[in-house]
Design a protein around this motif. Structure first.
Motif, PDB file in Angstrom:
ATOM      1  N   ALA A  82       0.822  -1.207   0.000  1.00 49.85           N
ATOM      2  CA  ALA A  82       0.000   0.000   0.000  1.00 49.85           C
ATOM      3  C   ALA A  82       0.858   1.260   0.000  1.00 49.85           C
ATOM      4  O   ALA A  82       1.721   1.428   0.853  1.00 49.85           O
ATOM      5  CB  ALA A  82      -0.920   0.005   1.216  1.00 49.85           C
ATOM      6  N   LEU A  83       0.618   2.127  -1.007  1.00 45.65           N
ATOM      7  CA  LEU A  83       1.231   3.455  -0.998  1.00 45.65           C
ATOM      8  C   LEU A  83       0.467   4.367  -0.053  1.00 45.65           C
ATOM      9  O   LEU A  83       1.040   5.160   0.668  1.00 45.65           O
ATOM     10  CB  LEU A  83       1.206   4.075  -2.400  1.00 45.65           C
ATOM     11  CG  LEU A  83       2.235   3.608  -3.402  1.00 45.65           C
ATOM     12  CD1 LEU A  83       1.970   4.223  -4.763  1.00 45.65           C
ATOM     13  CD2 LEU A  83       3.632   3.968  -2.931  1.00 45.65           C
ATOM     14  N   GLY A  84      -0.845   4.277  -0.114  1.00 44.74           N
ATOM     15  CA  GLY A  84      -1.710   5.115   0.714  1.00 44.74           C
ATOM     16  C   GLY A  84      -3.096   5.190   0.114  1.00 44.74           C
ATOM     17  O   GLY A  84      -3.385   4.542  -0.894  1.00 44.74           O
ATOM     18  N   ASP A  85      -3.946   5.969   0.746  1.00 38.61           N
ATOM     19  CA  ASP A  85      -5.344   6.077   0.333  1.00 38.61           C
ATOM     20  C   ASP A  85      -5.584   7.284  -0.573  1.00 38.61           C
ATOM     21  O   ASP A  85      -4.963   8.335  -0.400  1.00 38.61           O
ATOM     22  CB  ASP A  85      -6.257   6.199   1.554  1.00 38.61           C
ATOM     23  CG  ASP A  85      -6.372   4.896   2.333  1.00 38.61           C
ATOM     24  OD1 ASP A  85      -6.007   3.835   1.777  1.00 38.61           O
ATOM     25  OD2 ASP A  85      -6.819   4.945   3.484  1.00 38.61           O
ATOM     26  N   ILE A  86      -6.499   7.091  -1.516  1.00 42.08           N
ATOM     27  CA  ILE A  86      -6.956   8.158  -2.407  1.00 42.08           C
ATOM     28  C   ILE A  86      -8.469   8.271  -2.236  1.00 42.08           C
ATOM     29  O   ILE A  86      -9.201   7.317  -2.492  1.00 42.08           O
ATOM     30  CB  ILE A  86      -6.616   7.852  -3.879  1.00 42.08           C
ATOM     31  CG1 ILE A  86      -5.107   7.767  -4.075  1.00 42.08           C
ATOM     32  CG2 ILE A  86      -7.237   8.921  -4.793  1.00 42.08           C
ATOM     33  CD1 ILE A  86      -4.691   7.418  -5.503  1.00 42.08           C
ATOM     34  N   ASP A  87      -8.933   9.435  -1.799  1.00 41.49           N
ATOM     35  CA  ASP A  87     -10.367   9.701  -1.659  1.00 41.49           C
ATOM     36  C   ASP A  87     -10.944  10.088  -3.013  1.00 41.49           C
ATOM     37  O   ASP A  87     -10.289  10.791  -3.799  1.00 41.49           O
ATOM     38  CB  ASP A  87     -10.629  10.856  -0.693  1.00 41.49           C
ATOM     39  CG  ASP A  87     -10.259  10.531   0.744  1.00 41.49           C
ATOM     40  OD1 ASP A  87     -10.037   9.344   1.059  1.00 41.49           O
ATOM     41  OD2 ASP A  87     -10.187  11.485   1.552  1.00 41.49           O
TER      42      ASP A  87
END
Length: 137
Positions: A82-87
């Motif tokens: 996981a790179l991170g979250d995108i809303d």
């Protein structure tokens, strides 16, 4: 078109994905994340490129009561970590028109006229939609 990544539901009391990313979108978002850091989408439905999903560095586009969070993607890196979250946000007014559609963010060649971060890549995000029944019989 391959749907590669489904969003996690973000609307209270919903248990289904309203937004997905194509494989091409996931690839481009990985490159953009490495260049710009955390990202977000906003879909407004305005004129010109306002009907295209716009991608910004996270927090650069200010959302408020006139927007609704449709889903959250956990973007993977090339190794699957996981790179991170995108809303993925949409204006409430636009959501009233599109509430019965499943949206897929895809990529095509060409520059949009907006301020979306993919513009210098010679690519642009676009929405493909289909009518959905989140609870089939």
């Amino acid at each position: 078109m391959d749907t590669t990544l489904e969003s996690r539901p973000a609307i209270p009391d919903e248990d289904f994905s309203r937004v997905a990313l194509s494989a091409s979108a996931v690839d481009l978002l990985g490159k953009l994340w490495n260049r710009h850091g955390p990202l977000m989408f906003h879909q407004s439905g305005g004129c010109c490129d306002g009907s295209s999903p716009m991608c910004f560095p996270a927090g650069e586009f200010k959302t408020g009561n006139s927007d609704i969070l449709l889903g959250v993607f956990t973007l993977p890196d090339a190794e699957g970590n996981a790179l991170g979250d995108i809303d993925f946000w949409m204006s409430r007014e636009q959501f009233e028109y599109w509430r019965h559609t499943k949206l897929t963010v895809d990529v095509v060649t060409g520059r949009g006229a907006g301020f979306s971060v993919e513009a210098p890549e010679g690519k642009r995000f676009l929405i493909r939609s289909e009518i959905m029944d989140p609870h089939p019989a």
